[in-house]
Design an enzyme around this catalytic site. Structure first.
Site, PDB file in Angstrom:
ATOM      1  N   GLY A 135       0.918  -1.276  -0.017  1.00  0.00           N
ATOM      2  CA  GLY A 135       0.006   0.089   0.093  1.00  0.00           C
ATOM      3  C   GLY A 135       0.829   1.254  -0.044  1.00  0.00           C
ATOM      4  CD  GLU A 162       5.250  -1.040   4.364  1.00  0.00           C
ATOM      5  OE1 GLU A 162       6.016  -0.041   4.273  1.00  0.00           O
ATOM      6  OE2 GLU A 162       4.306  -1.431   4.384  1.00  0.00           O
TER       7      GLU A 162
HETATM    8  O1  DER Z   1       2.772   1.681   6.375  1.00  0.00           O
HETATM    9  C1  DER Z   1       2.711   1.538   5.196  1.00  0.00           C
HETATM   10  O2  DER Z   1       3.702   1.660   4.486  1.00  0.00           O
HETATM   11  C2  DER Z   1       1.469   0.977   4.467  1.00  0.00           C
HETATM   12  O3  DER Z   1       1.427   0.327   3.311  1.00  0.00           O
HETATM   13  C3  DER Z   1       0.667   2.066   4.223  1.00  0.00           C
HETATM   14  O4  DER Z   1       1.320   2.926   3.383  1.00  0.00           O
HETATM   15  C4  DER Z   1      -0.873   1.881   3.581  1.00  0.00           C
HETATM   16  O5  DER Z   1      -1.614   1.598   4.794  1.00  0.00           O
HETATM   17  P1  DER Z   1      -3.065   1.482   4.293  1.00  0.00           P
HETATM   18  O6  DER Z   1      -3.402   0.602   3.302  1.00  0.00           O
HETATM   19  O7  DER Z   1      -3.633   0.732   5.615  1.00  0.00           O
HETATM   20  O8  DER Z   1      -3.759   2.915   4.084  1.00  0.00           O
END
Ligand code: DER
Length: 224
Positions: free
Chosen positions: A84, A105
């Site tokens: 995400g 990530e």
């Molecule tokens: O913390 C992160 O990097 C998550 O991927 C964030 O960027 C997106 O989180 P969400 O899908 O709960 O909005």
């Protein structure tokens, strides 16, 4: 639909892109939850994959949904990573780190041949910066590191969770740094990474290959 329904839409869309035999990077966050859930269903239907999670939370979801896990001692290159984002600008540059998983990530995204980002439309921005930039720092000397970030124009705040200082899966701290509009993400990323005490930042510049966006009128993809 509400944001969660859009997140489910794009999560499932991305999970359906995964092919037999692939080594998959699993991101973190509430949008990724739906992707891991759909991936588990596909594994039950016979999909043969192995995956590296980017957080303890994602690892728990993978176990719950039956997605086989591996790690970098066995696999160095991934075929696809799906994650995400908190903000996506017009050049597919990202701010991530809202969930505090940015270090793993970024390692997983860097290891993947293709990095796919899944967002609901609320994440699309013209310029990055409205969302505070998460910077992972060593607990040792964090106060000094914070001061050096201020000199770059940031306004750092030590992240807390439930009244306690937030500790990442890598036993580090996070400084949430408000910068006004980030017009040169790549340059800021380089400047931040050079600071002693900074471990990683939530700026993912030049990494995303495709962004899948959930909108009320459906799903659409943006590629570089
Ligand atoms: O913390 C992160 O990097 C998550 O991927 C964030 O960027 C997106 O989180 P969400 O899908 O709960 O909005």
């Amino acid at each position: 639909q509400n944001a969660d329904e859009l997140k489910k839409l794009v999560g499932e869309e991305a999970a359906n892109l995964v092919k037999d035999g692939m080594k998959v990077g699993l991101g973190s966050g509430s949008t990724v939850y739906w992707m891991v859930k759909r991936l588990g269903e596909r594994v039950q239907e016979g999909l043969d994959i192995t995956a590296i999670p980017t957080s303890n939370t994602t690892a728990k979801w993978a176990e719950e949904f039956g997605v086989p896990l591996t790690d970098f001692s066995k696999v160095q290159q991934l075929d696809i990573a799906i994650d995400g984002a908190d903000e996506v600008d017009e050049n597919l540059q990202l701010i991530k780190g809202g969930g505090g998983a940015l270090l793993r990530e970024k390692v997983v995204a860097a290891a993947a041949k293709e990095f796919i980002v899944i967002v609901d439309e609320s994440k699309l921005v013209t310029h990055l910066g409205a969302f505070p930039l998460a910077v992972e720092v060593t607990p040792f000397g964090w106060e000094r590191t914070s001061t050096t970030i201020e000199k770059l124009g940031g306004r750092p705040a030590l992240r807390h969770k439930d009244e306690e200082v937030f500790i990442t899966d890598n036993d580090n701290y996070i400084l949430d740094c408000s910068f006004d509009e980030i017009l040169e993400p790549e340059a800021l990323q380089k400047d931040l990474k050079m600071l002693v005490g900074v471990v990683e930042t939530g700026l993912f510049a030049g990494m995303a290959d495709k962004v899948i966006v959930g909108r009320a009128d459906g799903v659409f993809s943006i590629t570089k």
